[in-house]
Design a protein around this motif. Structure first.
Motif: not given
Length: 175
Positions: A57-61, A132, A147
């Motif tokens: 369910s999160t952005r995959v950094p 980021r 997140e």
């Protein structure tokens, strides 16, 4: 006196008499859920599903780190279901395997993989405050606050599975 060609040594014993087939101490059917091992397998399935949902369910950094976490969560979830079904449907009585040793090895392997996933998920969570892009003028964080909270929850769920796996391995070592 012995006849020619005869030996005074008795023939070797039959190995089947000394090595009986392995005894399954884990019950079959729904009774497996009343044992410590069965309850932990059920909890591994439950918390593995939660980890799977939280990471997805999160952005995959960091795809390499969280990709391994997802692989462990999905693979362990599937293998836990298969392992539980072997006992639920009574296949453990039909397959000649030492199920006590197999149970120990299964929980030991899931502990190792989940511990590695925990370390990687915790490492991803700890990078929350870093920007980021290092050459960027915006200060967008690797993980947004929402997140970050989800990542903490996934780390806690993975650590719970690690603790339960260790407990089952330790309990199965006792006579």
């Amino acid at each position: 006196m012995l006849p020619r060609g005869a030996s005074s040594m008795p023939p070797p014993p039959n190995p089947a008499a000394y090595f009986p087939p392995p005894r399954v101490t884990l019950p079959s059917g729904l009774e497996i859920l009343r044992t410590y091992s069965g309850a932990v397998i059920f909890l591994e399935i439950l918390f593995g599903t939660i980890v799977w949902i939280l990471v997805a369910s999160t952005r995959v950094p960091l795809p390499l780190l969280q990709g391994w976490v997802m692989f462990v969560a999905v693979t362990a979830w599937f293998l836990s279901i298969v392992f539980l079904c072997v006992f639920l449907f009574g296949y453990a009585n039909r397959i000649a395997v030492n199920w006590n040793q197999t149970d120990f090895l299964f929980h030991g392997a899931t502990f190792v993989f989940y511990f590695g996933a925990f370390v990687l998920q915790a490492a991803t969570t700890s990078l929350h405050h870093f920007p980021r892009g290092f050459n960027s003028t915006t200060q967008e964080k690797i993980l947004a606050d929402h997140e970050y909270n989800i990542s903490i929850a996934a780390s806690v769920c993975i650590s719970c599975v690690c603790i339960w796996g260790t407990e089952v391995c330790c309990k199965s070592l006792k006579p």
